[in-house]
Motif scaffolding. Structure first.
Motif, short mmCIF file in Angstrom:
data_model
loop_
_atom_site.label_atom_id
_atom_site.label_comp_id
_atom_site.label_asym_id
_atom_site.label_seq_id
_atom_site.Cartn_x
_atom_site.Cartn_y
_atom_site.Cartn_z
N LYS A 203 0.80 -1.23 0.00
CA LYS A 203 0.00 0.00 0.00
C LYS A 203 0.83 1.28 0.00
N ASP A 205 3.54 2.32 1.48
CA ASP A 205 3.94 2.92 2.76
C ASP A 205 5.15 3.82 2.58
N ALA A 210 -1.85 10.27 2.30
CA ALA A 210 -2.93 9.62 3.06
C ALA A 210 -4.22 9.51 2.26
N GLU A 211 -4.54 10.54 1.45
CA GLU A 211 -5.81 10.53 0.72
C GLU A 211 -5.87 9.47 -0.37
N ASN A 213 -5.34 6.41 0.17
CA ASN A 213 -5.88 5.23 0.84
C ASN A 213 -5.19 3.93 0.43
N GLY A 214 -3.88 4.03 0.22
CA GLY A 214 -3.09 2.84 -0.05
C GLY A 214 -3.13 2.33 -1.48
N SER A 215 -3.74 3.08 -2.39
CA SER A 215 -3.82 2.66 -3.80
C SER A 215 -3.01 3.60 -4.69
N TRP A 219 -2.41 7.86 -9.03
CA TRP A 219 -1.43 8.69 -8.34
C TRP A 219 -0.06 8.69 -8.99
N ALA A 257 -10.01 14.13 1.32
CA ALA A 257 -10.98 13.27 0.66
C ALA A 257 -11.49 13.88 -0.65
N GLU A 260 -9.18 12.90 -3.56
CA GLU A 260 -9.39 11.55 -4.04
C GLU A 260 -10.67 11.47 -4.87
N PRO A 335 -14.30 2.57 -5.44
CA PRO A 335 -13.45 2.84 -4.27
C PRO A 335 -12.16 3.60 -4.58
N THR A 336 -11.65 3.50 -5.81
CA THR A 336 -10.40 4.20 -6.17
C THR A 336 -10.51 4.70 -7.61
#
Length: 395
Positions: A203, A205, A210-211, A213-215, A219, A257, A260, A335-336
């Motif tokens: 994800k 790291d 943060a926005e 959400n690990g995807s 991005w 948010a 995203e 979701p993404t």
């Protein structure tokens, strides 16, 4: 008796003024002077006139000689400048010999590249190359290219403007998915694809904001990257994400948010139509459907959830409620993001066009012509137009 020999002759000579004609020709003789003073005055005037003529002749000769010298000098200057111009655009006839591995770095200009080409003995002069770049408004791609020594500048330009001939540089395009990007990155960099996948599975790291959400989807900033010159998969992915965040900041995309959300809507618009002119209308359709509680019903999201292209979506896929990206069955946004949207789609997501459209349909898959509708009946007509086009143009 006269004062001197000149006075004697002046007193006893009948002068004929120049231009009056001779006595024999019928001209009127000048009146004799009345006194010695007048004779001396006339003699002085004649001397002054002769002196003036001599001066005028000297000046004329000087002008002619000086003008000739300037003309000759000017001709020499023109000849020298032409010689210099000819020397500046000297070019090899090609095709050249041997092999030269030549790297164009991101951000290098035509002149900087030309100097490097000259130093590597690829071209004969910098102007031979830069004049062609300017005349053709050429885009020079970064990358590592295989050239020869003593090539014609036009042949070099043909290679450097072809991104497919560049090695080691990754081009991330608007609308591409992360899976396609990391496959190309691994191939070009020589870094194992499993290294990229490990970071994605973790994800992102330390890399993703943060926005996200690990995807990583959505991005990775479109652009060109020198992946061959980077040391790890982490460096490559971080460079793409950092550039994406910087671009979103420049475009004024809201943070958190909301950022995203903009990316998700932009990615759908990027995937659904192939013309920037339509992005603003597509994003308006999405907003109108969300506002009315309607499902989005986008093939592009269903395709993403099944890792296929929209054209390959099946009826079974459309009915699959287990796919979180099935916007036919699940209300709201997926979701993404479903791709890496470009600037135009992102701006359209922030500023949708004004309108009450609820549907859209691409009616010509070759040209990308898309029609928008406010009612289901109107939309059905557009779908029928698409089906007719498919019947006439697809096997």
């Amino acid at each position: 008796m006269s004062d001197n020999i000149h006075d004697f002759f002046d007193e006893n000579t009948h002068w004929v003024e120049q231009g009056t004609g001779s006595l024999e020709g019928g001209g009127t003789p000048p009146k004799p002077p009345k006194s010695r003073r007048e004779m001396r005055k006339r003699r002085k005037q004649r001397k002054q006139k002769r002196f003036g003529v001599i001066i005028a002749v000297i000046v004329t000769i000087a002008v002619i000689v000086g003008g000739g010298y300037l003309a000759v000098s000017k001709l020499h200057d023109i000849r020298d400048s032409q010689s210099q111009a000819n020397a500046a655009v000297e070019d090899y006839p090609g095709p050249g010999y041997g092999e030269v591995t030549f790297t164009v770095s991101e951000g290098q200009g035509a002149m900087e590249i030309a100097k490097s080409l000259l130093k590597a003995e690829v071209i004969k002069s910098t102007d031979a190359f830069t004049s062609l770049v300017s005349a053709n408004d050429s885009k020079l791609y970064p990358g590592t290219f295989t050239l020869k020594k003593h090539m014609a500048a036009s042949d070099v330009l043909t290679i450097l403007t072809d991104s497919s001939k560049a090695a080691g540089f990754l081009e991330v395009r608007p609308g591409e998915r992360v899976s396609a990007v990391i496959t190309d990155a691994a191939t070009l960099s020589g870094i194992a694809q499993s290294d990229f996948e490990a970071i994605i599975n973790n994800k992102g790291d330390g890399i993703l904001p943060a926005e996200a959400n690990g995807s990583f989807e959505g991005w990775l900033e479109p652009g060109t990257y020198n992946v061959k010159g980077m040391n790890s998969a982490s460096d490559i992915l971080k460079d793409m994400v950092d550039k994406r965040v910087a671009k979103l900041d420049d475009l004024g995309v809201p943070s958190g948010a909301d950022r995203e959300r903009v990316m998700i809507i932009a990615s759908i618009a990027e995937a659904e139509v192939n013309k920037a002119d339509y992005y603003g209308k597509v994003t308006r359709v999405i907003e109108n459907r969300l506002a009315q509680g309607m499902s989005l019903g986008m093939d592009s999201t269903v395709a993403y959830g099944n890792n296929v292209q929209p054209a390959d979506v099946t009826t079974a896929m459309l009915q699959d409620e287990s796919n979180p990206y099935n916007t036919y069955k699940i209300a709201g946004l997926p979701p993404t993001p479903i791709s890496n949207p470009g600037d135009n789609a992102i701006q359209a997501a922030m500023n949708p066009e004004s309108g009450d459209w609820l549907y859209f349909c691409t009616v010509n898959l070759d040209t990308g012509e898309t029609k928008f509708a406010t009612t289901a009946e109107e939309h059905d007509k557009n779908v029928a137009e698409l089906r007719q086009w498919q019947a006439e143009n697809q096997q």
